[in-house]
Design an enzyme around this catalytic site. Structure first.
Site, PDB file in Angstrom:
ATOM      1  N   SER A 141     -29.756 -14.347   9.931  1.00 27.11           N
ATOM      2  CA  SER A 141     -30.674 -14.639  10.745  1.00 27.11           C
ATOM      3  C   SER A 141     -29.275 -15.242  11.903  1.00 27.11           C
ATOM      4  O   SER A 141     -29.893 -15.300  13.432  1.00 27.11           O
ATOM      5  CB  SER A 141     -31.462 -15.399  10.439  1.00 27.11           C
ATOM      6  OG  SER A 141     -30.858 -17.251   9.922  1.00 27.11           O
ATOM      7  N   ASP A 188     -21.175  -9.814  10.460  1.00 28.59           N
ATOM      8  CA  ASP A 188     -23.003 -10.443  10.903  1.00 28.59           C
ATOM      9  C   ASP A 188     -23.040  -9.958  12.471  1.00 28.59           C
ATOM     10  O   ASP A 188     -23.910  -9.042  12.480  1.00 28.59           O
ATOM     11  CB  ASP A 188     -22.757 -11.549  10.638  1.00 28.59           C
ATOM     12  CG  ASP A 188     -23.260 -11.650   9.315  1.00 28.59           C
ATOM     13  OD1 ASP A 188     -22.634 -10.479   8.280  1.00 28.59           O
ATOM     14  OD2 ASP A 188     -23.383 -13.192   9.333  1.00 28.59           O
TER      15      ASP A 188
HETATM   16  P1  ADP Z   1     -28.728 -16.463   7.483  1.00 33.53           P
HETATM   17  O1  ADP Z   1     -27.674 -16.024   8.956  1.00 33.53           O
HETATM   18  O2  ADP Z   1     -28.129 -16.191   6.443  1.00 33.53           O
HETATM   19  O3  ADP Z   1     -29.861 -16.357   8.115  1.00 33.53           O
HETATM   20  P2  ADP Z   1     -27.210 -19.366   8.493  1.00 33.53           P
HETATM   21  O4  ADP Z   1     -27.254 -20.106   7.790  1.00 33.53           O
HETATM   22  O5  ADP Z   1     -25.573 -18.571   8.562  1.00 33.53           O
HETATM   23  O6  ADP Z   1     -28.259 -18.118   7.185  1.00 33.53           O
HETATM   24  O7  ADP Z   1     -28.107 -19.711   9.208  1.00 33.53           O
HETATM   25  C1  ADP Z   1     -29.912 -19.826   9.773  1.00 33.53           C
HETATM   26  C2  ADP Z   1     -29.183 -20.821  10.541  1.00 33.53           C
HETATM   27  O8  ADP Z   1     -29.825 -20.109  11.817  1.00 33.53           O
HETATM   28  C3  ADP Z   1     -30.887 -21.567  10.361  1.00 33.53           C
HETATM   29  O9  ADP Z   1     -30.624 -22.396   9.949  1.00 33.53           O
HETATM   30  C4  ADP Z   1     -31.166 -22.245  11.811  1.00 33.53           C
HETATM   31  O10 ADP Z   1     -30.195 -23.291  12.282  1.00 33.53           O
HETATM   32  C5  ADP Z   1     -30.237 -20.600  12.789  1.00 33.53           C
HETATM   33  N1  ADP Z   1     -31.955 -20.069  12.776  1.00 33.53           N
HETATM   34  C6  ADP Z   1     -31.810 -18.499  12.802  1.00 33.53           C
HETATM   35  N2  ADP Z   1     -32.620 -17.938  13.519  1.00 33.53           N
HETATM   36  C7  ADP Z   1     -33.242 -18.927  14.321  1.00 33.53           C
HETATM   37  C8  ADP Z   1     -34.644 -19.397  14.880  1.00 33.53           C
HETATM   38  N3  ADP Z   1     -35.353 -18.155  14.900  1.00 33.53           N
HETATM   39  N4  ADP Z   1     -35.106 -20.170  15.349  1.00 33.53           N
HETATM   40  C9  ADP Z   1     -34.056 -21.133  15.096  1.00 33.53           C
HETATM   41  N5  ADP Z   1     -32.592 -21.536  14.599  1.00 33.53           N
HETATM   42  C10 ADP Z   1     -32.583 -20.225  13.559  1.00 33.53           C
HETATM   43 MG    MG Z   2     -25.555 -16.053   9.261  1.00 30.79          MG
END
Ligand code: ADP
Ligand code: MG
Length: 400
Positions: A141, A188
């Site tokens: 994400s 990614d």
């Molecule tokens: P992954 O990339 O596998 O989902 P990560 O720890 O690398 O896990 O990234 C997740 C983080 O990215 C969240 O904790 C947040 O800080 C940020 N993030 C991702 N998507 C959103 C969103 N839609 N709104 C706000 N923050 C987000």
């Molecule tokens: Mg990530």
């Protein structure tokens, strides 16, 4: 029987309409447009990208959407439908590495880096995102967030239209490394920006080249199990694995572990040089064998050999579990339960320590495998996992 929760891919029209309403409430008026960028699963090739190696991700149909409006005054406002309030409300030059921190950094970092090229005054924007990639589930994400904003700015900020996709990937990697402080490699962001619809993407992280690889197994699909064990606490572990690989490469006098072939791992001189690097031999063995598995899996796909694809996935899991030590109880349980219920292969995917596992499953047994995994989690007293179908999908771009 245990219920299973499926995370369906988002419906563009529904997300765009919701963003439009929230944008009006928060900022007033309308965005210039809506852009989206996908999350990903990596079929194989884990912890290889920062070692100049190979990986084979696919873009998910699950995406993060960014409603963006350009403004001429160099001011930046950001918000997320997954967070409350405004994350940042200030001038573009006020954005610095880790400040603002947290989730805002992924997004504001992209703006700050692009401002180095286009000038801060031109990079003022109002941004509202809606993330439909599960957050912190190992499905990227974070890259979906940064890439959705990067493709939007390329379109709306004067002077950025000639930015190539590979350059845009570099911007997003820098944002994640320097601004958010996450030491991730480039997989990614690369697949989010450069995916080819209906294909996997073979990425050579040494030179950044990508090769689309067709999915040749129409009777099989990739089932994603989001274990819902958050992997965010593992940031220090990720950086530690990366540091070990860099130390091992330095001890061997190599620019990266990519230079090693599978035969080299037993080489007495290599073994001797790695003695001074704690866990060096096991970590190197994972990276080297994993690189080979990626190329073998691409060959197996070309031969439409589902069994070989599955066996390579499972071998990857064992290597990540035993040599790289980045698995965890939930991931191992998901893999074992899926294999026990007839999955052709299964492995953890992403950085590890939680997040998601994937299984190669015949289409007619997807439900059976999901039930088995959900039951195993229930019996172990764990939070119920979520399930997604990984359908190779399109790259980041404009939606509306
Ligand atoms: P992954 O990339 O596998 O989902 P990560 O720890 O690398 O896990 O990234 C997740 C983080 O990215 C969240 O904790 C947040 O800080 C940020 N993030 C991702 N998507 C959103 C969103 N839609 N709104 C706000 N923050 C987000
Ligand atoms: Mg990530």
């Amino acid at each position: 029987m245990t219920d299973q929760t499926w995370v369906a891919p988002p419906d563009d029209a529904e997300v765009v309409a919701g963003l439009g309403r929230s944008f009006a409430d928060l900022f007033g008026g309308k965005p210039d447009g809506v852009w989206a960028a996908p999350g990903r699963v990596n079929l194989i090739g884990e912890h290889t990208d920062y070692n100049g190696g190979w990986c084979l991700p696919l873009a998910l149909a699950h995406r993060t959407y960014a409603a963006v409006r350009h403004r001429g005054d160099g001011h930046l406002r950001v918000a997320s439908r997954q967070m409350s309030g405004l994350g940042y409300d200030g001038p573009v030059p006020g954005v610095r590495p880790r400040d603002p921190g947290g989730w805002v950094a992924y997004l504001a970092g992209v703006v700050a880096i692009l401002a180095e090229r286009a000038g801060p005054d031109r990079c003022g924007v109002d941004v509202l995102v809606d993330g439909r990639v599960p957050l912190g589930a190992g499905l990227s994400s974070s890259a979906a967030l940064s890439c959705s904003v990067a493709v939007a700015l390329r379109d709306v900020v004067p002077g950025l239209a000639d930015l190539g996709d590979a350059e845009l990937v570099d911007v997003c990697v820098r944002a994640e490394n320097a601004y958010a402080g996450a030491a991730t490699g480039g997989m990614d962001q690369t697949v989010s920006v450069r995916a080819v619809d209906e294909h996997l993407l073979l990425l050579d992280a040494r030179d950044g080249t990508v090769t689309p690889v067709a999915w040749t197994l129409p009777e099989h699909e990739v089932l994603v199990v989001d274990t819902r064990a958050s992997h965010s606490l593992a940031d220090g572990q990720y950086a530690a694995r990366r540091a070990t690989c860099e130390a091992a490469a330095a001890a061997l006098g190599l620019s990266s572990l990519r230079e090693l072939g599978p035969g080299n791992v037993q080489d007495p001189e290599v073994v001797a040089r790695l003695v001074g690097v704690p866990h060096g031999r096991e970590r190197v063995r994972h990276v080297v064998t994993e690189n080979e598995r990626v190329l073998d899996l691409v060959a197996a796909l070309r031969e439409r050999d589902a069994r070989a694809v599955g066996a390579l996935m499972t071998a990857s899991h064992l290597s990540l579990r035993d040599d790289y030590e980045v698995s965890c109880h939930e991931l191992d349980l998901a893999v074992d339960a899926a294999l026990g219920a007839g999955a052709v292969g299964a492995r953890m995917t992403g950085g590890g320590f939680g997040g998601s596992a994937i299984a190669l499953v015949r289409r007619d047994s997807v439900d059976r495998v999901a039930v088995a995994v959900a039951s195993a989690f229930a019996e172990a007293g764990l939070t119920a996992p979520h399930f997604l179908s990984a359908v190779p999908s399109r790259p980041a771009g404009r939606v509306r």
